[in-house]
Design a protein around this motif. Structure first.
Motif, PDB file in Angstrom:
ATOM      1  N   ALA A 178       0.841  -1.188   0.000  1.00 17.47           N
ATOM      2  CA  ALA A 178       0.000   0.000   0.000  1.00 17.47           C
ATOM      3  C   ALA A 178       0.880   1.243   0.000  1.00 17.47           C
ATOM      4  O   ALA A 178       2.110   1.163   0.063  1.00 17.47           O
ATOM      5  CB  ALA A 178      -0.926  -0.001   1.218  1.00 17.47           C
ATOM      6  N   VAL A 179       0.241   2.407  -0.074  1.00 18.49           N
ATOM      7  CA  VAL A 179       0.988   3.667  -0.100  1.00 18.49           C
ATOM      8  C   VAL A 179       1.859   3.828   1.145  1.00 18.49           C
ATOM      9  O   VAL A 179       2.965   4.371   1.079  1.00 18.49           O
ATOM     10  CB  VAL A 179       0.001   4.849  -0.229  1.00 18.49           C
ATOM     11  CG1 VAL A 179       0.749   6.170  -0.192  1.00 18.49           C
ATOM     12  CG2 VAL A 179      -0.806   4.733  -1.516  1.00 18.49           C
ATOM     13  N   ASN A 180       1.374   3.331   2.279  1.00 19.92           N
ATOM     14  CA  ASN A 180       2.133   3.469   3.518  1.00 19.92           C
ATOM     15  C   ASN A 180       3.213   2.406   3.679  1.00 19.92           C
ATOM     16  O   ASN A 180       3.879   2.340   4.707  1.00 19.92           O
ATOM     17  CB  ASN A 180       1.187   3.429   4.720  1.00 19.92           C
ATOM     18  CG  ASN A 180       0.411   2.112   4.803  1.00 19.92           C
ATOM     19  OD1 ASN A 180       0.626   1.198   4.007  1.00 19.92           O
ATOM     20  ND2 ASN A 180      -0.511   2.028   5.756  1.00 19.92           N
ATOM     21  N   GLY A 181       3.388   1.548   2.670  1.00 17.88           N
ATOM     22  CA  GLY A 181       4.427   0.534   2.717  1.00 17.88           C
ATOM     23  C   GLY A 181       3.977  -0.806   3.277  1.00 17.88           C
ATOM     24  O   GLY A 181       4.739  -1.783   3.238  1.00 17.88           O
ATOM     25  N   GLU A 182       2.762  -0.887   3.778  1.00 12.57           N
ATOM     26  CA  GLU A 182       2.260  -2.142   4.339  1.00 12.57           C
ATOM     27  C   GLU A 182       2.007  -3.154   3.230  1.00 12.57           C
ATOM     28  O   GLU A 182       1.450  -2.836   2.180  1.00 12.57           O
ATOM     29  CB  GLU A 182       0.968  -1.884   5.107  1.00 12.57           C
ATOM     30  CG  GLU A 182       0.359  -3.140   5.709  1.00 12.57           C
ATOM     31  CD  GLU A 182      -0.993  -2.870   6.336  1.00 12.57           C
ATOM     32  OE1 GLU A 182      -1.594  -3.798   6.898  1.00 12.57           O
ATOM     33  OE2 GLU A 182      -1.457  -1.714   6.237  1.00 12.57           O
TER      34      GLU A 182
END
Length: 277
Positions: A250-254
């Motif tokens: 995801a955008v947050n790196g998750e």
């Protein structure tokens, strides 16, 4: 047609947006949505929107009914005019500012024509609100349209890929597959596989091995490239396949899942073997 329906649907969901400023006089707050629908959807959207908005305004009645309906029609014309000025180019967010200024001017003129004292005293904030509402409506519709276009492009690429292409969530559930994957596992349509896991379509031992391998890949964040294995096809004949999988973030790196491509390389392996012999 789909764009026109989407634009006019925005206005259709806001038909109750009318405020009474004094007995017998109503201030229509959906004028900006009429303009946005005409600007982004074109003539068809303008007709559909007015076909819904004008009768609703007529049912509300009041001394300002005729002026209100005329202003609403003027808003649609302003939207179409701005669309013509933009031409064949895709509408951009900054184009909505010009439309907002036009609708604000028309709304101010409508307030002056109606002559409602409560509205005239607040003509400046009401005009500003119409401008802001028009810009926001256009930006929201443009963002939704861009998201839909990107989604359609991804769907087309996935559906028409010649290899077995699939996407799973972090729990191993299929989120998207192409027609080749569905046919290989005996499903008539790719949507029938959505939400299923390898435990639903493969023998338990193989399903567990796939799940463990994918969970380890997701935990490490490292892709799996060109893994060759031999599997039976739907007729029971053994064939060779190569599989590559990559984690999706995801955008947050998750890490939220994985994408995989499996290719039938039976003929390639046979050709290599023949050349070696």
């Amino acid at each position: 047609t789909r764009r026109a329906a989407g634009s006019s649907r925005v206005t259709a969901t806001a038909m109750g947006m009318a405020a009474q400023v004094m007995p017998g006089h109503l201030l229509d707050l959906r004028l900006s949505l009429v303009a946005a629908s005409a600007f982004l959807g074109g003539p068809l959207a303008a007709l559909v929107t007015l076909a819904v908005a004008l009768p609703c305004r007529a049912l509300l009645g009041g001394d300002g009914m005729v002026a209100g309906m005329s202003t609403m029609a003027a808003m649609a014309l302003a939207g179409l005019a701005c669309r013509m000025l933009v031409g064949p180019r895709p509408a951009a967010a900054w184009h909505s500012l010009g439309l907002g200024i036009s609708t604000a001017a028309i709304a101010a003129g409508g307030i002056l024509i109606i002559g409602a004292q409560g509205a005239i005293h607040n003509i400046v904030p009401l005009t500003v609100l119409n401008l802001v509402a028009t810009v926001l409506a256009c930006v929201v519709i443009l963002h939704s349209r861009r998201f839909t276009a990107e989604h359609d492009l991804l769907d087309a690429a996935l559906a028409q890929a010649p290899d077995f292409t699939y996407v799973k969530d972090r729990y191993g559930r299929f989120a998207a597959v192409n027609a080749g994957v569905a046919r290989f596992h005996g499903f008539a349509h790719p949507k029938e596989m959505i939400g299923k896991t390898d435990f639903d379509i493969s023998p338990p031992e193989r399903a567990q091995a796939l799940f463990d391998n994918e969970q380890a890949m997701l935990a490490s964040g490292l892709p799996q490239v060109s893994l060759e294995e031999q599997l039976p096809d739907d007729s029971g004949a053994m064939r060779w396949y190569t599989t590559s999988k990559v984690p999706l973030r995801a955008v947050n790196g998750e890490t939220i899942g994985l994408a995989g491509i499996t290719r039938d390389i039976t003929e390639d392996r046979q050709l290599r073997q023949d050349l070696m012999e």
